[in-house]
Scaffold this motif. Structure first.
Motif, PDB file in Angstrom:
ATOM      1  N   ARG A  63      23.262  86.942  42.929  1.00 31.38           N
ATOM      2  CA  ARG A  63      22.492  87.665  41.864  1.00 31.38           C
ATOM      3  C   ARG A  63      22.698  88.535  41.922  1.00 31.38           C
ATOM      4  O   ARG A  63      22.661  89.250  42.685  1.00 31.38           O
ATOM      5  CB  ARG A  63      20.958  86.595  42.447  1.00 31.38           C
ATOM      6  N   GLY A  64      21.757  89.412  40.336  1.00 32.02           N
ATOM      7  CA  GLY A  64      21.977  90.943  40.438  1.00 32.02           C
ATOM      8  C   GLY A  64      22.964  92.200  39.911  1.00 32.02           C
ATOM      9  O   GLY A  64      23.211  92.860  39.553  1.00 32.02           O
ATOM     10  N   ASN A  65      24.504  91.203  40.634  1.00 33.43           N
ATOM     11  CA  ASN A  65      25.057  91.256  40.394  1.00 33.43           C
ATOM     12  C   ASN A  65      25.817  91.516  38.545  1.00 33.43           C
ATOM     13  O   ASN A  65      25.949  90.620  38.049  1.00 33.43           O
ATOM     14  CB  ASN A  65      27.039  91.173  41.410  1.00 33.43           C
ATOM     15  N   VAL A  66      27.052  92.861  38.505  1.00 34.20           N
ATOM     16  CA  VAL A  66      27.612  92.699  37.509  1.00 34.20           C
ATOM     17  C   VAL A  66      27.937  91.787  36.446  1.00 34.20           C
ATOM     18  O   VAL A  66      28.158  91.348  35.348  1.00 34.20           O
ATOM     19  CB  VAL A  66      27.971  93.679  36.709  1.00 34.20           C
ATOM     20  N   GLN A  67      28.695  91.085  36.978  1.00 30.52           N
ATOM     21  CA  GLN A  67      29.701  89.483  36.577  1.00 30.52           C
ATOM     22  C   GLN A  67      28.724  89.167  35.792  1.00 30.52           C
ATOM     23  O   GLN A  67      28.953  87.681  34.943  1.00 30.52           O
ATOM     24  CB  GLN A  67      30.525  89.346  37.347  1.00 30.52           C
TER      25      GLN A  67
END
Length: 261
Positions: free
Chosen positions: A147-151
């Motif tokens: 959760r919250g990563n750019v991908q």
């Protein structure tokens, strides 16, 4: 008598404004405190890890150590996760974030970034037996991410029809990948290596590259002196090869050239 009084009031406001500006200068504050607090993910090999004595190491850790040494201050590592990296900056729990923060327009609205000090490649991985060559092959399938990563945004936009399963941090994602709870994962190649090492029987392999991201050192906005110092430091240590040496030590490849400014 009125004019001198007004003049003194104006002078007092000027002094207060100057004092506020000085107090807001984070670079000077760091030097005066002789301590640099850096948020680092310590569950994301090989960027951040801990050994059997619970000592931190990894490419982001060594980058932070080199930066603190060149700044002439003590390093305090603030352990962070993907979702907490930016909040730690915003709430003054950390001065900088060297925590696999990829530079994105959305993040640039809330924090400032240095020029890229490193890179990360995000991939979609699945067992060899699964025929996946692109986003269209993910329709109707579960794909796990942190959760919250750019991908996350990339997959929401491009993997239409896939079911995206979000985990709160990278350590939980690795556990899900190792156990098979997450048959398809989208993560950094380095994190994929950790899953492959722990669960070779799953035969996970890279199916396709989602994106290659430049990583920047994150900091709060409105700190021009600190941003300028960090940018100069990155450029110097990219040019003299020190940051490349750190990258090669942990990632076994060369850093790409800095993008044109």
């Amino acid at each position: 008598m009125i004019k001198p009084t007004l003049g003194r009031i104006a002078l007092a406001f000027s002094l207060l404004a100057a004092a506020g500006a000085a107090q807001a200068d984070l670079l000077d504050n760091i030097k005066q405190a002789r301590k640099l607090r850096v948020a680092i993910e310590l569950a994301l090999p090989p960027y951040g890890m801990t050994n059997d004595k619970m000592q931190p190491y990894g490419s982001d850790v060594e980058t932070a150590q080199l930066l603190a040494k060149d700044l002439g201050v003590e390093l305090e590592i603030v352990p962070a996760t993907g979702p907490t990296r930016i909040p730690f900056l915003q709430t003054n729990k950390a001065d900088l974030a060297i925590a696999t923060l990829s530079i994105s327009p959305d993040r640039q609205k809330v924090i400032d970034f240095s020029v890229p000090y490193s890179v990360v490649q995000i991939v979609v991985a699945a067992p060899k037996s699964m025929n996946i060559k692109g986003y269209g092959d993910l329709v109707g399938k579960k794909i796990a991410i942190t959760r919250g990563n750019v991908q996350e945004m990339e997959l929401v936009q491009k993997a239409v029809g896939a079911q995206i399963v979000r985990y709160d941090d990278d350590a939980t994602l690795v556990t899900a990948g190792v156990s098979g709870q997450a048959p398809i994962v989208s993560t950094a190649t380095t994190l994929l290596q950790a899953i492959q090492t722990k669960a070779p029987g799953r035969e996970l392999e890279t199916k396709f590259v989602v994106k290659e991201f430049n990583l920047g050192i994150g900091m709060r906005k409105e700190e021009p002196k600190l941003l300028a110092w960090i940018n100069d430091w990155v450029k110097v240590n990219r040019a003299n090869g020190k940051l490349n040496e750190i990258f090669k030590k942990y990632h076994h490849s060369e850093l790409p050239p800095l993008p044109a400014q």
